[in-house]
Every structure is written in C-alpha cells, then in structure tokens.
Design an enzyme around this catalytic site. Structure first.
Site, PDB file in Angstrom:
ATOM      1  N   ASP A  11      26.694  93.390   2.858  1.00 58.66           N
ATOM      2  CA  ASP A  11      27.713  92.495   2.303  1.00 58.66           C
ATOM      3  C   ASP A  11      28.549  93.327   1.335  1.00 58.66           C
ATOM      4  O   ASP A  11      28.173  94.449   0.980  1.00 58.66           O
ATOM      5  CB  ASP A  11      27.044  91.327   1.561  1.00 58.66           C
ATOM      6  CG  ASP A  11      28.056  90.394   0.918  1.00 58.66           C
ATOM      7  OD1 ASP A  11      29.013  90.003   1.606  1.00 58.66           O
ATOM      8  OD2 ASP A  11      27.917  90.073  -0.278  1.00 58.66           O
ATOM      9  N   SER A  12      29.644  92.737   0.847  1.00 61.48           N
ATOM     10  CA  SER A  12      30.442  93.430  -0.154  1.00 61.48           C
ATOM     11  C   SER A  12      29.699  93.532  -1.488  1.00 61.48           C
ATOM     12  O   SER A  12      30.074  94.327  -2.337  1.00 61.48           O
ATOM     13  CB  SER A  12      31.750  92.666  -0.373  1.00 61.48           C
ATOM     14  OG  SER A  12      31.454  91.346  -0.772  1.00 61.48           O
ATOM     15  N   CYS A  74      28.104  88.744   5.534  1.00 61.60           N
ATOM     16  CA  CYS A  74      29.374  88.602   4.822  1.00 61.60           C
ATOM     17  C   CYS A  74      30.329  87.812   5.715  1.00 61.60           C
ATOM     18  O   CYS A  74      30.599  88.221   6.855  1.00 61.60           O
ATOM     19  CB  CYS A  74      29.949  89.993   4.548  1.00 61.60           C
ATOM     20  SG  CYS A  74      31.590  89.965   3.797  1.00 61.60           S
ATOM     21  N   GLU A 153      29.935  87.357  -9.133  1.00 61.97           N
ATOM     22  CA  GLU A 153      29.601  88.771  -9.361  1.00 61.97           C
ATOM     23  C   GLU A 153      29.570  89.078 -10.865  1.00 61.97           C
ATOM     24  O   GLU A 153      28.877  89.977 -11.297  1.00 61.97           O
ATOM     25  CB  GLU A 153      30.614  89.691  -8.657  1.00 61.97           C
ATOM     26  CG  GLU A 153      30.503  89.688  -7.145  1.00 61.97           C
ATOM     27  CD  GLU A 153      29.367  90.579  -6.600  1.00 61.97           C
ATOM     28  OE1 GLU A 153      28.954  91.520  -7.286  1.00 61.97           O
ATOM     29  OE2 GLU A 153      28.907  90.289  -5.472  1.00 61.97           O
ATOM     30  N   CYS A 186      31.539  81.766   2.923  1.00 55.40           N
ATOM     31  CA  CYS A 186      31.299  83.042   2.239  1.00 55.40           C
ATOM     32  C   CYS A 186      29.853  83.019   1.752  1.00 55.40           C
ATOM     33  O   CYS A 186      29.399  82.012   1.192  1.00 55.40           O
ATOM     34  CB  CYS A 186      32.261  83.165   1.060  1.00 55.40           C
ATOM     35  SG  CYS A 186      31.846  84.476  -0.097  1.00 55.40           S
ATOM     36  N   HIS A 188      28.450  84.371  -0.681  1.00 49.17           N
ATOM     37  CA  HIS A 188      28.240  84.250  -2.129  1.00 49.17           C
ATOM     38  C   HIS A 188      28.071  82.782  -2.557  1.00 49.17           C
ATOM     39  O   HIS A 188      27.469  82.498  -3.580  1.00 49.17           O
ATOM     40  CB  HIS A 188      29.441  84.808  -2.897  1.00 49.17           C
ATOM     41  CG  HIS A 188      29.462  86.294  -3.082  1.00 49.17           C
ATOM     42  ND1 HIS A 188      29.700  87.173  -2.059  1.00 49.17           N
ATOM     43  CD2 HIS A 188      29.281  87.051  -4.206  1.00 49.17           C
ATOM     44  CE1 HIS A 188      29.681  88.415  -2.534  1.00 49.17           C
ATOM     45  NE2 HIS A 188      29.432  88.367  -3.837  1.00 49.17           N
TER      46      HIS A 188
HETATM   47  N1  DGL Z   1      29.992  87.539   0.629  1.00 51.11           N
HETATM   48  C1  DGL Z   1      31.324  87.863   1.073  1.00 51.11           C
HETATM   49  C2  DGL Z   1      31.735  86.833   2.124  1.00 51.11           C
HETATM   50  O1  DGL Z   1      30.842  86.257   2.712  1.00 51.11           O
HETATM   51  C3  DGL Z   1      32.206  87.995  -0.099  1.00 51.11           C
HETATM   52  C4  DGL Z   1      33.540  88.528   0.220  1.00 51.11           C
HETATM   53  C5  DGL Z   1      34.229  89.260  -0.854  1.00 51.11           C
HETATM   54  O2  DGL Z   1      33.727  90.310  -1.246  1.00 51.11           O
HETATM   55  O3  DGL Z   1      35.318  88.839  -1.231  1.00 51.11           O
HETATM   56  O4  DGL Z   1      32.879  86.598   2.436  1.00 51.11           O
END
Ligand code: DGL
Length: 266
Positions: A11-12, A74, A153, A186, A188
């Site tokens: 993931d990011s 992600c 975050e 997302c 997150h």
């Molecule tokens: N967890 C990522 C997603 O599902 C986050 C994306 C991001 O870094 O903006 O989209």
C-alpha cells in the site's frame, strides 16, 4: 504455481494494514511481506502515470523478497494500475475492487451504492464500472475524500473534532441519494469506520479488505498448515509512527519489527 509460499502485500502507507489484518484473521500458515510506501504517501492525489511508476517499484521490491503472488492492498493502485501491473509482471496480482463490489451488492437491498475513495480512485470510476458490470440496474455515487488519508497517516483520532468535521463534510454529499451501502474504496478508511458509521447509522460500510479475505482461498492456492501467520514489514521512510499505529490497530497479527527500504533502487 503450487501452494503459495510467500505473499507480497503493499500500500502507499498504513492503509494496507487493514487488509493484512483481515487476511490474517481468516487464514493461517501465511508468510507475508508487507510494504508501505511511507515516503511517498499519499498516492491518491497524484497522476495515473506517477502512481503506476510507484506501484511498479513496489512490486519490484516485493519480487526481490521472493514473493510468488501480490495482493494490492490499496484502492488507488487497484483502480488505476491493475491492468498495467498484470501486463508488466508475470506473477499473479490481485486488487481489492472485485471483492469490494461483490460484497456491496450482497449487502445492498436497494442497489443504490456509494463509493468513497481518493481522488484518483473516484476519477477512475473503476468501482462504479465493476458494480454495473455485475448488476446493470445498480446506481452508484462516488465521493472523493482526499483529506482522510493525511488525517489517518498523521495520527488524528477517529473522534477528533477535525476528523468529525471532515467526515461530515464528505458524507453530506450523499444527502438525497438514498444509498444503503457505501464501499470504503480506500484501505485507509476502516481506521475511520466508527466515525463514518456514526454519521450514517443506517448505511452498511464495506471494508474491502474483509471482503477480499474471505475469498482469498479462491484466488490463491494457500498453505493448509495451522502455523501462525508470519509477516515481515518494510517501509520506505523511517520513523513515521508506522509501528505504533500497526501495533494499535492489528489484532490478528504481530508487528514487532519494521525495516527501511530505499525504494528508489527498484
Ligand atoms: N490506502 C490507499 C488506498 O486504498 C491510500 C491511497 C493514498 O495513498 O492516497 O487508496
């Protein structure tokens, strides 16, 4: 491919932990390498070209760790880069869209379904297209929520007044749509699940990681052993509070060690 020995998950940043936790809850004997690109989060406000370049580097790093299949934990990468990644790499790669849409359609009575996600995810309309492929009569509403990832975050609590205000601002866009189900597009967003639910108590919020974890056995030939799952954690930037948040959030798997990777090398 025989039984999957090592699974790569990326993931990011922290968001993929919500997927990791779910897959570890419902499966045993997994050997997982998790990568969070904490140096370059968020992905969701970048162009498709940039997100794809980042995602390709993430996959190359995971390959260097000997993974045999990849789970894109992600939403942004799943909705924008899955075809490019499956073209560039020969190992099996699975994203979160399909499982999320199937779960939403199972949950929705009215087939009026909302999607919340990053700007790149909502712009791609990938969830909406998949929902309508599976159920042509369904109606969908997408709302981008670009401030959610930075709030999470940066450790803003789900009940922080700023989080509450932001949730209210975004969810009020569903007013009048009559949705009974919203996909948290997302990964997150499950960190905010309680706050989202409090704002729309009658709506079912779909956790795409949970949706995916049930069907993981159909996607991959998973180990049949009962041994506890083992995860190695990697991030691309130091001291981002990753371990703290991982420890607080994960209940199905332990996080005791995080290593730093120079992602520019991949
Ligand atoms: N967890 C990522 C997603 O599902 C986050 C994306 C991001 O870094 O903006 O989209």
């Amino acid at each position: 491919m025989g039984t999957l020995k090592r699974l790569g998950v990326f993931d990011s940043g922290l968001g993929g932990l919500t997927v990791l936790n779910e897959i570890c809850k419902y499966n045993t004997g997994l050997d997982v390498v998790y990568f969070g690109d904490t140096a370059r989060v968020p992905y969701g406000s970048r162009t498709v070209e940039t997100i794809t370049r980042y995602a390709e580097q993430d996959v190359r790093f995971l390959l260097s760790q000997g993974v045999e299949a990849i789970l894109i934990a992600c939403g942004t990468v799943s909705t924008n880069c899955l075809p490019a990644l499956t073209k560039s790499f020969s190992l099996p790669i699975v994203g979160v869209i399909d499982a999320g849409c199937q779960a939403a359609l199972r949950s929705s009575r009215t087939k009026r379904i909302g999607v919340i996600g990053t700007r790149a995810t909502i712009n791609s309309r990938a969830y909406e297209h998949r929902i309508r492929e599976l159920c042509p009569d369904a109606q969908t509403w997408g709302v981008e929520c670009p401030l959610f990832v930075p709030l999470i975050e940066n450790g803003f609590a789900p009940d922080d007044p700023i989080t509450e205000l932001t949730v209210d601002r975004y969810l009020s866009q569903f007013k009048g749509a009559g949705v009974d189900t919203i996909i948290m597009g997302c990964t997150h967003y499950p960190f905010l699940a309680k706050t989202l639910q409090n704002h729309m108590p009658d709506v079912s919020f779909i956790n795409v990681g949970k949706a995916l974890s049930y069907g993981l056995k159909e996607q991959f030939d998973l180990p049949r052993t009962q041994t506890p799952n083992r995860v190695s954690y990697f991030v691309s930037d130091e001291d981002t509070g990753f371990l703290d948040i991982a420890r607080r959030y994960l209940d199905a798997v332990q996080a005791d060690n995080v290593q730093k990777v120079n992602i520019d090398q991949f």
